[in-house]
Design a protein around this motif. Structure first.
Motif, PDB file in Angstrom:
ATOM      1  N   UNK A  85       0.769  -0.979   0.434  1.00 38.16           N
ATOM      2  CA  UNK A  85      -0.456  -0.104   0.516  1.00 38.16           C
ATOM      3  C   UNK A  85       1.245   1.434   0.304  1.00 38.16           C
ATOM      4  N   UNK A  86       1.883   0.951   0.726  1.00 39.94           N
ATOM      5  CA  UNK A  86       2.978   2.604   0.975  1.00 39.94           C
ATOM      6  C   UNK A  86       3.502   2.691  -0.439  1.00 39.94           C
ATOM      7  N   UNK A  87       4.108   1.444  -1.057  1.00 39.76           N
ATOM      8  CA  UNK A  87       4.472   1.788  -2.404  1.00 39.76           C
ATOM      9  C   UNK A  87       4.001   2.040  -3.524  1.00 39.76           C
ATOM     10  N   UNK A  88       2.348   1.687  -3.925  1.00 37.11           N
ATOM     11  CA  UNK A  88       1.788   2.230  -4.524  1.00 37.11           C
ATOM     12  C   UNK A  88       1.331   4.217  -4.429  1.00 37.11           C
ATOM     13  N   UNK A  89       1.349   4.218  -3.203  1.00 38.44           N
ATOM     14  CA  UNK A  89       1.102   5.243  -3.398  1.00 38.44           C
ATOM     15  C   UNK A  89       2.374   6.039  -3.048  1.00 38.44           C
ATOM     16  N   UNK A  90       3.001   5.786  -2.716  1.00 39.97           N
ATOM     17  CA  UNK A  90       4.469   6.602  -3.166  1.00 39.97           C
ATOM     18  C   UNK A  90       4.253   7.134  -4.722  1.00 39.97           C
ATOM     19  N   UNK A  91       4.392   6.084  -5.393  1.00 34.52           N
ATOM     20  CA  UNK A  91       5.091   5.697  -6.775  1.00 34.52           C
ATOM     21  C   UNK A  91       3.926   6.229  -7.697  1.00 34.52           C
ATOM     22  N   UNK A  92       2.293   6.059  -7.188  1.00 35.19           N
ATOM     23  CA  UNK A  92       1.555   6.273  -8.276  1.00 35.19           C
ATOM     24  C   UNK A  92       0.217   7.468  -8.224  1.00 35.19           C
ATOM     25  N   UNK A  93       0.785   8.279  -7.119  1.00 33.22           N
ATOM     26  CA  UNK A  93      -0.655   9.340  -7.058  1.00 33.22           C
ATOM     27  C   UNK A  93      -0.034  10.440  -7.441  1.00 33.22           C
ATOM     28  N   UNK A  97       1.439   9.968 -10.734  1.00 39.23           N
ATOM     29  CA  UNK A  97       0.120   8.916 -11.619  1.00 39.23           C
ATOM     30  C   UNK A  97       0.429   8.608 -12.578  1.00 39.23           C
ATOM     31  N   UNK A  98       0.579   7.471 -13.616  1.00 36.41           N
ATOM     32  CA  UNK A  98       0.310   7.270 -14.989  1.00 36.41           C
ATOM     33  C   UNK A  98       1.477   6.301 -15.078  1.00 36.41           C
ATOM     34  N   UNK A  99       2.324   6.312 -14.016  1.00 34.21           N
ATOM     35  CA  UNK A  99       3.767   5.203 -14.156  1.00 34.21           C
ATOM     36  C   UNK A  99       2.981   3.788 -14.298  1.00 34.21           C
ATOM     37  N   UNK A 100       3.818   3.222 -15.016  1.00 29.17           N
ATOM     38  CA  UNK A 100       3.846   1.708 -15.310  1.00 29.17           C
ATOM     39  C   UNK A 100       4.170   0.755 -13.838  1.00 29.17           C
ATOM     40  N   UNK A 101       3.313  -0.021 -13.947  1.00 33.32           N
ATOM     41  CA  UNK A 101       3.084  -0.429 -12.231  1.00 33.32           C
ATOM     42  C   UNK A 101       3.727  -2.044 -12.657  1.00 33.32           C
ATOM     43  N   UNK A 102       4.546  -2.431 -11.649  1.00 31.44           N
ATOM     44  CA  UNK A 102       4.588  -4.113 -12.580  1.00 31.44           C
ATOM     45  C   UNK A 102       5.103  -4.757 -10.782  1.00 31.44           C
ATOM     46  N   UNK A 103       4.962  -5.983 -10.917  1.00 33.40           N
ATOM     47  CA  UNK A 103       4.476  -6.308  -9.222  1.00 33.40           C
ATOM     48  C   UNK A 103       5.547  -7.850  -9.353  1.00 33.40           C
ATOM     49  N   UNK A 104       5.861  -8.616  -8.318  1.00 36.04           N
ATOM     50  CA  UNK A 104       6.859  -9.051  -8.170  1.00 36.04           C
ATOM     51  C   UNK A 104       5.678 -10.679  -7.828  1.00 36.04           C
ATOM     52  N   UNK A 105       4.460 -10.511  -7.865  1.00 33.86           N
ATOM     53  CA  UNK A 105       4.152 -12.053  -7.986  1.00 33.86           C
ATOM     54  C   UNK A 105       2.969 -12.439  -8.668  1.00 33.86           C
TER      55      UNK A 105
END
Length: 215
Positions: A85-93, A97-105
């Motif tokens: 949650x902290x990672x998403x809030x920091x990287x995509x707000x 906002x609008x950055x690409x999201x890549x998850x490890x699993x």
């Protein structure tokens, strides 16, 4: 009358005051009432719609997301949930906002709620515009509001300007003229002479109210 200046209160006799009262307050007949008072709920609605739109823009343009493990991904720990949650809030707000999201699993990201288009915020904000301008008497076209610009043409814009004068400007000026005639002229004329005079506004040079010479 009581005129308050800071902590000082100055008492004025009615003969020393010209009271311009527009409308009538049903709670106190000695006072006027703004046209906006009857549509304050619409003003608050428009303000809340503006706050909601700003909130959407601050949060990636959507009300919220649900991030959950995909099938076979297992259950994340409480620490992983907080970290994600902290990672998403920091990287995509904000500005990110609008950055690409890549998850490890294996991860499922779902929108929770509605987009601004689905919420029809544009139409929601048109209703307060229409009702407020209707109460004041100034057509939305003349005010430059979206509720009127969609139907704006050169022909109806001229007619709307005329309507604005006739509905929003001339009536208050007529009331002001009567107030001046009733409250001020007695200081200069006797009761017999006051009936020979009138007070009014000169509209002979208001261009929008003149006849079209071409017609």
């Amino acid at each position: 009358y009581e005129y308050k200046l800071g902590n000082e209160t100055i008492e004025l006799a009615p003969s020393e005051v010209v009271h311009f009262r527009f409308g009538l307050d049903p709670d106190n007949s000695r006072q006027g009432m703004s046209q906006l008072k009857s549509v304050l709920r619409e003003v608050y609605t428009d303000d809340e719609a503006a706050n909601f739109t700003a909130s959407l823009l601050r949060n990636m343009g959507v009300p919220g997301l649900i991030v959950s493990p995909d099938t076979g991904g297992g259950s994340p720990s409480a620490e992983d949930v907080k970290a994600t949650k902290a990672y998403l809030k920091e990287q995509f707000t904000g500005d990110s906002r609008g950055n690409a999201l890549v998850m490890s699993g294996p991860t499922k990201v779902q929108q929770f709620g509605f987009s601004p288009e689905q919420m029809l915020l544009k139409d929601l904000r048109r209703v307060p515009e229409e009702r407020v301008t209707a109460v004041i008497g100034v057509p939305a076209i003349v005010s430059g509001l979206g509720a009127g610009l969609e139907r704006s043409t050169f022909t109806n814009y001229t007619e709307a300007r005329q309507a604005a004068y006739e509905q929003a400007i001339i009536p208050p000026q007529t009331i002001m003229s009567e107030d001046v005639w009733f409250q001020v002229l007695p200081d200069f004329f006797s009761d017999e002479e006051i009936w020979k005079h009138r007070v009014g506004f000169d509209y002979s040079r208001v261009r929008v109210l003149q006849e079209d010479q071409n017609k």
